[in-house]
Design a protein around this motif. Structure first.
Motif, short mmCIF file in Angstrom:
data_model
loop_
_atom_site.label_atom_id
_atom_site.label_comp_id
_atom_site.label_asym_id
_atom_site.label_seq_id
_atom_site.Cartn_x
_atom_site.Cartn_y
_atom_site.Cartn_z
N LYS A 142 29.04 25.25 13.03
CA LYS A 142 30.47 25.04 12.77
C LYS A 142 30.84 25.53 11.36
CE LYS A 142 33.81 21.24 12.16
NZ LYS A 142 33.94 21.39 10.68
N LEU A 143 30.03 25.18 10.37
CA LEU A 143 30.33 25.56 8.99
C LEU A 143 30.21 27.06 8.79
CD1 LEU A 143 28.51 22.64 7.14
CD2 LEU A 143 30.98 22.96 7.37
N PHE A 144 29.28 27.69 9.48
CA PHE A 144 29.16 29.15 9.36
C PHE A 144 30.40 29.82 9.96
CE2 PHE A 144 28.04 33.46 10.17
CZ PHE A 144 27.10 33.80 9.20
N LEU A 145 30.86 29.33 11.11
CA LEU A 145 32.05 29.91 11.75
C LEU A 145 33.29 29.76 10.88
CD1 LEU A 145 31.53 28.74 15.45
CD2 LEU A 145 31.18 31.03 14.52
N GLU A 146 33.30 28.75 9.99
CA GLU A 146 34.43 28.53 9.10
C GLU A 146 34.26 29.26 7.77
OE1 GLU A 146 34.56 24.32 8.67
OE2 GLU A 146 35.48 23.97 10.64
N SER A 147 33.11 29.88 7.56
CA SER A 147 32.81 30.50 6.26
C SER A 147 33.39 31.90 6.16
CB SER A 147 31.29 30.57 6.06
OG SER A 147 30.74 31.65 6.81
N GLY A 148 33.34 32.42 4.94
CA GLY A 148 33.82 33.77 4.70
C GLY A 148 32.91 34.85 5.24
N LEU A 149 31.70 34.49 5.65
CA LEU A 149 30.78 35.47 6.23
C LEU A 149 30.97 35.64 7.74
CD1 LEU A 149 27.36 34.89 4.40
CD2 LEU A 149 29.09 36.64 3.99
N TYR A 150 31.82 34.84 8.34
CA TYR A 150 32.06 34.97 9.79
C TYR A 150 32.69 36.33 10.08
CZ TYR A 150 34.25 34.45 14.34
OH TYR A 150 34.66 34.64 15.64
N ARG A 151 32.11 37.04 11.03
CA ARG A 151 32.64 38.32 11.50
C ARG A 151 32.54 38.28 13.02
NH1 ARG A 151 28.76 38.66 8.19
NH2 ARG A 151 27.28 39.83 9.46
N GLU A 152 33.66 38.19 13.68
CA GLU A 152 33.66 37.94 15.13
C GLU A 152 32.79 38.92 15.89
OE1 GLU A 152 36.85 37.47 18.84
OE2 GLU A 152 37.55 37.97 16.84
N GLU A 153 32.90 40.22 15.53
CA GLU A 153 32.17 41.22 16.29
C GLU A 153 30.66 41.09 16.11
OE1 GLU A 153 32.55 42.69 12.21
OE2 GLU A 153 33.92 41.72 13.63
N LYS A 154 30.22 40.48 14.99
CA LYS A 154 28.79 40.34 14.72
C LYS A 154 28.32 38.91 15.00
CE LYS A 154 24.77 41.69 12.88
NZ LYS A 154 24.63 42.14 11.49
N THR A 155 29.02 37.93 14.46
CA THR A 155 28.56 36.55 14.55
C THR A 155 28.42 36.08 15.99
OG1 THR A 155 29.72 36.11 12.46
CG2 THR A 155 29.02 34.20 13.75
N GLU A 156 29.36 36.46 16.84
CA GLU A 156 29.36 35.97 18.23
C GLU A 156 28.83 37.01 19.20
OE1 GLU A 156 33.00 34.03 19.29
OE2 GLU A 156 33.41 33.44 17.24
N ARG A 157 28.20 38.07 18.67
CA ARG A 157 27.65 39.11 19.53
C ARG A 157 26.49 38.56 20.36
NH1 ARG A 157 24.80 43.25 16.08
NH2 ARG A 157 23.03 41.85 16.45
N LYS A 158 26.47 38.88 21.62
CA LYS A 158 25.40 38.43 22.50
C LYS A 158 24.10 39.17 22.18
CE LYS A 158 27.16 35.35 25.35
NZ LYS A 158 26.57 33.99 25.50
N THR A 159 23.03 38.40 22.05
CA THR A 159 21.69 38.95 21.84
C THR A 159 20.79 38.31 22.89
OG1 THR A 159 22.11 39.15 19.46
CG2 THR A 159 19.82 39.29 20.19
N GLY A 160 20.68 38.99 24.03
CA GLY A 160 19.97 38.38 25.15
C GLY A 160 20.76 37.21 25.69
N ALA A 161 20.10 36.06 25.80
CA ALA A 161 20.76 34.88 26.35
C ALA A 161 21.46 34.06 25.28
CB ALA A 161 19.73 34.01 27.08
N THR A 162 21.40 34.53 24.04
CA THR A 162 21.98 33.76 22.95
C THR A 162 22.94 34.64 22.16
OG1 THR A 162 21.45 32.35 21.06
CG2 THR A 162 20.09 34.30 21.35
N THR A 163 23.41 34.14 21.01
CA THR A 163 24.28 34.93 20.15
C THR A 163 23.55 35.26 18.86
OG1 THR A 163 25.23 32.99 19.02
CG2 THR A 163 26.30 33.71 21.06
N TYR A 164 24.13 36.19 18.12
CA TYR A 164 23.55 36.57 16.83
C TYR A 164 23.41 35.36 15.91
CZ TYR A 164 23.62 38.25 11.99
OH TYR A 164 23.36 38.44 10.65
#
Length: 310
Positions: free
Chosen positions: A269-291
């Motif tokens: 939750k805190l990472f998603l609210e941080s300045g490093l959140y980048r939708e195209e990277k942070t939530e990118r699918k990597t196999g069965a999980t996300t980045y």
């Protein structure tokens, strides 16, 4: 004073016109109490993973760097917010709520077509608070700003009432019949809080943050995390000195796991609210999980030091 973006304007022209009108409003004295404060942000309407539209705050100083209610370094001036809005990248401007300002959100209470308050309870509340009130960006709700301290933490029941850790959109679409100024309304805020707060919410001494020794579940970073300069820089989206953004992500996750005592949900939750959140990277699918989840899992495996126990 109603303002909604002209549908005949397209693209960049719309935002230039919108920003210019906002600037004129502010020059005339609208919200003069807040204009000098460095608590302004811009926001974008985005769709979350559940398919719901959210208003996401961004810092007005750096393009597409998220702002956080926990990180004042990610906020900016009103001029910076208006300049950023002109780029056409964002949907509007906003303000980070801190004491002594209280923010009241009355959803689904207004009809922009008729200019009427459609909810009798909302109409009564607006009359009782009797402070600066404006129409929300959707034209379907009302936002009220008043000076006063909440008796406890923010509430989200039949109404939303906050005194900190929240940002509000600012439209300057002033609701006629209410003051043009932010008024001191402590007694009215206290009465409203007593009426709508859930049981126990007004106990100011309760430990809702759950830091060391509290015995409560951790719901945010403990206060001593504010003394960690590396953590604070990364939360603000400052990745200077790191070989890559991925490396900065990894260090931030390590820090969050450390300070939250391995609370994975809170770290996410805190990472998603941080300045490093980048939708195209942070939530990118990597196999069965996300980045992001993969980064959290790797950090827990590779770290050298155990987390702080909360």
């Amino acid at each position: 004073m109603t303002l909604f973006m002209n549908p005949e304007h397209t693209g960049h022209e719309r935002f230039l016109s919108y920003a210019a009108t906002l600037k004129e409003r502010f020059a005339s004295g609208v919200l003069s109490e807040l204009q000098h404060l460095p608590q302004w942000v811009v926001w974008r309407a985005e769709i979350d993973r559940q398919g719901k539209q959210k208003k996401v705050p961004y810092t007005p100083r750096d393009r597409l760097a998220r702002a956080s209610v926990k990180t004042p370094d990610s906020w900016g001036s009103l001029d910076q917010a208006l300049t950023a809005l002109q780029s056409g990248t964002y949907s509007g401007i906003g303000f980070m709520i801190t004491p002594p300002v209280a923010f009241l959100d009355l959803d689904h209470s207004y009809d922009k077509t008729t200019g009427t308050i459609t909810d009798p309870q909302a109409a009564k509340i607006v009359q009782e608070i009797n402070s600066y009130t404006e129409v929300s960006p959707s034209g379907k709700g009302l936002h009220v700003l008043a000076y006063g301290k909440l008796p406890g933490k923010g509430i989200h029941t039949a109404i939303e009432l906050y005194g900190q850790d929240r940002f509000t959109t600012i439209t300057t679409n002033h609701r006629e019949g209410t003051p043009l100024t932010i008024e001191h309304r402590q007694a009215a805020i206290d009465a409203l809080y007593r009426r709508f707060a859930p049981p126990g919410a007004s106990r100011e001494d309760q430990n809702t943050r759950g830091w060391v020794g509290s015995g409560a579940a951790l719901t945010e970073l403990p206060p001593e995390a504010g003394n960690d300069p590396v953590l604070q820089k990364l939360l603000a989206g400052d990745s200077a000195g790191y070989p890559s953004l991925s490396n900065a992500d990894f260090v931030l996750v390590l820090k969050l796991l450390h300070w939250t005592g391995d609370n994975v949900d809170l770290t996410r939750k805190l990472f998603l609210e941080s300045g490093l959140y980048r939708e195209e990277k942070t939530e990118r699918k990597t196999g069965a999980t996300t980045y992001l989840d993969m980064t959290i899992n790797n950090a827990r495996k590779k770290r050298r030091n155990p987390p702080q126990r909360r």
